[in-house]
Design a protein around this motif. Structure first.
Motif, PDB file in Angstrom:
ATOM      1  N   HIS A   1       0.861  -1.189   0.000  1.00  0.00           N
ATOM      2  CA  HIS A   1       0.000   0.000   0.000  1.00  0.00           C
ATOM      3  C   HIS A   1       0.892   1.230   0.000  1.00  0.00           C
ATOM      4  N   ARG A   2       0.834   1.989  -1.096  1.00  0.00           N
ATOM      5  CA  ARG A   2       1.619   3.211  -1.244  1.00  0.00           C
ATOM      6  C   ARG A   2       3.100   2.961  -0.952  1.00  0.00           C
ATOM      7  N   GLY A   3       3.603   1.873  -1.498  1.00  0.00           N
ATOM      8  CA  GLY A   3       5.028   1.568  -1.392  1.00  0.00           C
ATOM      9  C   GLY A   3       5.455   0.887  -0.113  1.00  0.00           C
ATOM     10  N   GLU A   4       4.528   0.605   0.777  1.00  0.00           N
ATOM     11  CA  GLU A   4       4.875  -0.040   2.039  1.00  0.00           C
ATOM     12  C   GLU A   4       4.209  -1.411   2.135  1.00  0.00           C
ATOM     13  N   ALA A   5       4.871  -2.326   2.819  1.00  0.00           N
ATOM     14  CA  ALA A   5       4.324  -3.660   3.014  1.00  0.00           C
ATOM     15  C   ALA A   5       3.246  -3.625   4.089  1.00  0.00           C
ATOM     16  N   VAL A   6       2.056  -4.099   3.717  1.00  0.00           N
ATOM     17  CA  VAL A   6       0.952  -4.197   4.668  1.00  0.00           C
ATOM     18  C   VAL A   6       0.962  -5.550   5.354  1.00  0.00           C
ATOM     19  N   ALA A   7       1.239  -6.594   4.578  1.00  0.00           N
ATOM     20  CA  ALA A   7       1.248  -7.947   5.130  1.00  0.00           C
ATOM     21  C   ALA A   7       2.054  -8.854   4.209  1.00  0.00           C
ATOM     22  N   PHE A   8       2.645  -9.893   4.791  1.00  0.00           N
ATOM     23  CA  PHE A   8       3.368 -10.901   4.036  1.00  0.00           C
ATOM     24  C   PHE A   8       3.178 -12.241   4.723  1.00  0.00           C
ATOM     25  N   GLY A   9       2.852 -13.253   3.935  1.00  0.00           N
ATOM     26  CA  GLY A   9       2.660 -14.575   4.517  1.00  0.00           C
ATOM     27  C   GLY A   9       1.819 -15.450   3.618  1.00  0.00           C
ATOM     28  N   PRO A  10       1.350 -16.582   4.131  1.00  0.00           N
ATOM     29  CA  PRO A  10       0.491 -17.458   3.340  1.00  0.00           C
ATOM     30  C   PRO A  10      -0.845 -16.782   3.035  1.00  0.00           C
ATOM     31  N   PRO A  11      -1.510 -17.167   1.955  1.00  0.00           N
ATOM     32  CA  PRO A  11      -2.755 -16.488   1.553  1.00  0.00           C
ATOM     33  C   PRO A  11      -3.794 -16.416   2.660  1.00  0.00           C
ATOM     34  N   GLU A  12      -3.942 -17.489   3.416  1.00  0.00           N
ATOM     35  CA  GLU A  12      -4.983 -17.496   4.440  1.00  0.00           C
ATOM     36  C   GLU A  12      -4.724 -16.482   5.544  1.00  0.00           C
ATOM     37  N   ALA A  13      -3.460 -16.049   5.701  1.00  0.00           N
ATOM     38  CA  ALA A  13      -3.143 -15.045   6.712  1.00  0.00           C
ATOM     39  C   ALA A  13      -3.213 -13.631   6.157  1.00  0.00           C
ATOM     40  N   VAL A  14      -2.878 -13.468   4.865  1.00  0.00           N
ATOM     41  CA  VAL A  14      -2.807 -12.138   4.266  1.00  0.00           C
ATOM     42  C   VAL A  14      -4.149 -11.685   3.701  1.00  0.00           C
ATOM     43  N   LEU A  15      -4.860 -12.598   3.059  1.00  0.00           N
ATOM     44  CA  LEU A  15      -6.131 -12.241   2.418  1.00  0.00           C
ATOM     45  C   LEU A  15      -7.263 -12.263   3.432  1.00  0.00           C
ATOM     46  N   THR A  16      -7.136 -11.378   4.381  1.00  0.00           N
ATOM     47  CA  THR A  16      -8.130 -11.235   5.438  1.00  0.00           C
ATOM     48  C   THR A  16      -8.610  -9.785   5.473  1.00  0.00           C
TER      49      THR A  16
ATOM     50  N   GLU B   1      -8.556  -4.221   3.525  1.00  0.00           N
ATOM     51  CA  GLU B   1      -9.223  -2.919   3.610  1.00  0.00           C
ATOM     52  C   GLU B   1      -8.204  -1.788   3.660  1.00  0.00           C
ATOM     53  N   LYS B   2      -7.060  -2.016   4.323  1.00  0.00           N
ATOM     54  CA  LYS B   2      -6.015  -0.999   4.373  1.00  0.00           C
ATOM     55  C   LYS B   2      -5.363  -0.830   3.003  1.00  0.00           C
TER      56      LYS B   2
ATOM     57  N   SER C   1      -8.487   0.354   0.393  1.00  0.00           N
ATOM     58  CA  SER C   1      -9.438   1.391   0.827  1.00  0.00           C
ATOM     59  C   SER C   1     -10.877   1.016   0.474  1.00  0.00           C
ATOM     60  N   VAL C   2     -11.222  -0.234   0.703  1.00  0.00           N
ATOM     61  CA  VAL C   2     -12.580  -0.729   0.485  1.00  0.00           C
ATOM     62  C   VAL C   2     -12.946  -1.629   1.663  1.00  0.00           C
ATOM     63  N   ARG C   3     -14.221  -2.000   1.714  1.00  0.00           N
ATOM     64  CA  ARG C   3     -14.649  -3.002   2.681  1.00  0.00           C
ATOM     65  C   ARG C   3     -14.526  -4.379   2.044  1.00  0.00           C
ATOM     66  N   ALA C   4     -13.895  -5.292   2.734  1.00  0.00           N
ATOM     67  CA  ALA C   4     -13.658  -6.638   2.205  1.00  0.00           C
ATOM     68  C   ALA C   4     -14.451  -7.648   3.004  1.00  0.00           C
TER      69      ALA C   4
ATOM     70  N   PRO D   1     -12.958 -19.990   0.526  1.00  0.00           N
ATOM     71  CA  PRO D   1     -13.616 -18.696   0.685  1.00  0.00           C
ATOM     72  C   PRO D   1     -13.345 -17.782  -0.515  1.00  0.00           C
ATOM     73  N   HIS D   2     -14.359 -17.001  -0.896  1.00  0.00           N
ATOM     74  CA  HIS D   2     -14.267 -16.102  -2.044  1.00  0.00           C
ATOM     75  C   HIS D   2     -14.306 -14.673  -1.538  1.00  0.00           C
ATOM     76  N   LEU D   3     -13.410 -13.831  -2.052  1.00  0.00           N
ATOM     77  CA  LEU D   3     -13.339 -12.451  -1.616  1.00  0.00           C
ATOM     78  C   LEU D   3     -14.309 -11.577  -2.386  1.00  0.00           C
ATOM     79  N   THR D   4     -15.023 -10.728  -1.692  1.00  0.00           N
ATOM     80  CA  THR D   4     -15.846  -9.701  -2.329  1.00  0.00           C
ATOM     81  C   THR D   4     -15.491  -8.354  -1.719  1.00  0.00           C
ATOM     82  N   PHE D   5     -15.666  -7.283  -2.499  1.00  0.00           N
ATOM     83  CA  PHE D   5     -15.270  -5.943  -2.044  1.00  0.00           C
ATOM     84  C   PHE D   5     -16.421  -4.970  -2.234  1.00  0.00           C
ATOM     85  N   HIS D   6     -16.487  -3.998  -1.331  1.00  0.00           N
ATOM     86  CA  HIS D   6     -17.566  -3.002  -1.352  1.00  0.00           C
ATOM     87  C   HIS D   6     -16.993  -1.635  -0.982  1.00  0.00           C
ATOM     88  N   LEU D   7     -17.519  -0.589  -1.605  1.00  0.00           N
ATOM     89  CA  LEU D   7     -17.110   0.772  -1.247  1.00  0.00           C
ATOM     90  C   LEU D   7     -17.751   1.191   0.064  1.00  0.00           C
TER      91      LEU D   7
END
Length: 237
Positions: free
Chosen positions: A193-208, A213-214, A217-220, A231-237
């Motif tokens: 996010h804007r050049g900085e690492a928000v999270a790193f790891g296995p998908p189940e830990a990062v895709l949360t 949301e950080k 900038s959406v609701r996940a 699990p399937h990801l959906t996003f909302h403004l």
């Protein structure tokens, strides 16, 4: 601008780099495949700083497939794939048995043997993408860098690329917009996010919810479509 980012990736693993436009994904990839030199820190492969290796040594070890492919090559598919042998000292002419085997193996792996005599410019977008991946595989790299490999591809070709990434027996670093695809094929995900690492790891830990949301900038929200599906990801403004 990319802030200091540090991570390690094991041999044979697939790393997906994700984030909004401008997050720094392409910049990080350019550092990894030695297009940009870092102003601080280093990129190390098997413990060796790639900028302490010669350009040819790096090209024998790291191959890259970029987003936009030229369409005006007056070369055949086989000639383009043969370019992958240039870091090994050969190319169009003077190819030895190992070169021939590497070229034929790359063509077969990407199901391009029947296209070998076709001019590159006559191919569809998905076919051109496969040719460029075949060229990279002909380099026999230990690390393959893919910049948005599913960009501009239809659903069928996206699935083909996903299957390819999942089945390659080399280390892969790829940027991906499709987070559900990233969750399927990646062993590790780096979220920027804007050049900085928000999270790193296995998908189940990062895709949360919180990191996504950080980063975007959406609701996940994670949705379980059925008892057997991931699990399937959906996003909302």
């Amino acid at each position: 601008m990319l802030s200091p980012v540090s991570f390690e990736l094991g041999a044979g693993q697939v790393l997906g780099i994700a984030g909004a436009n401008g997050a720094g994904k392409s910049t990080l990839l350019r550092l990894i495949y030695r297009f940009h030199k870092p102003s601080a820190g280093s990129v190390r492969l098997d413990g060796r700083d790639i900028w302490r290796m010669s350009a040819r040594q790096t090209a024998r070890t790291v191959a890259a497939v970029l987003q936009e492919q030229p369409t005006d090559f007056a070369l055949t598919v086989r000639e383009i794939v043969a370019l992958g042998r240039l870091p090994h000292g050969t190319g169009f002419s003077g190819a030895d048995l190992r070169d021939e085997q590497a070229i034929e193996t790359a063509l077969a792996r990407m199901e391009l043997s029947a296209f070998s005599g076709r001019l590159f410019g006559t191919l569809s977008g998905g076919e051109r993408q496969r040719v460029m991946v075949a060229r990279a595989l002909a380099q026999e790299p230990r690390l393959l860098v893919l910049d948005e490999p599913t960009n501009h591809l239809d659903i069928r070709h996206q699935l083909e690329v996903a299957e390819l990434i999942a089945n390659l027996d080399i280390t892969v670093v790829t940027s991906l917009h499709d987070l559900n695809l990233a969750g399927r094929v990646c062993d590790r995900i780096l979220l920027l996010h804007r050049g900085e690492a928000v999270a790193f790891g296995p998908p189940e830990a990062v895709l949360t919810q919180a990191p996504l949301e950080k980063a975007f900038s959406v609701r996940a929200r994670l949705e379980q479509l059925s008892h057997s599906d991931a699990p399937h990801l959906t996003f909302h403004l």
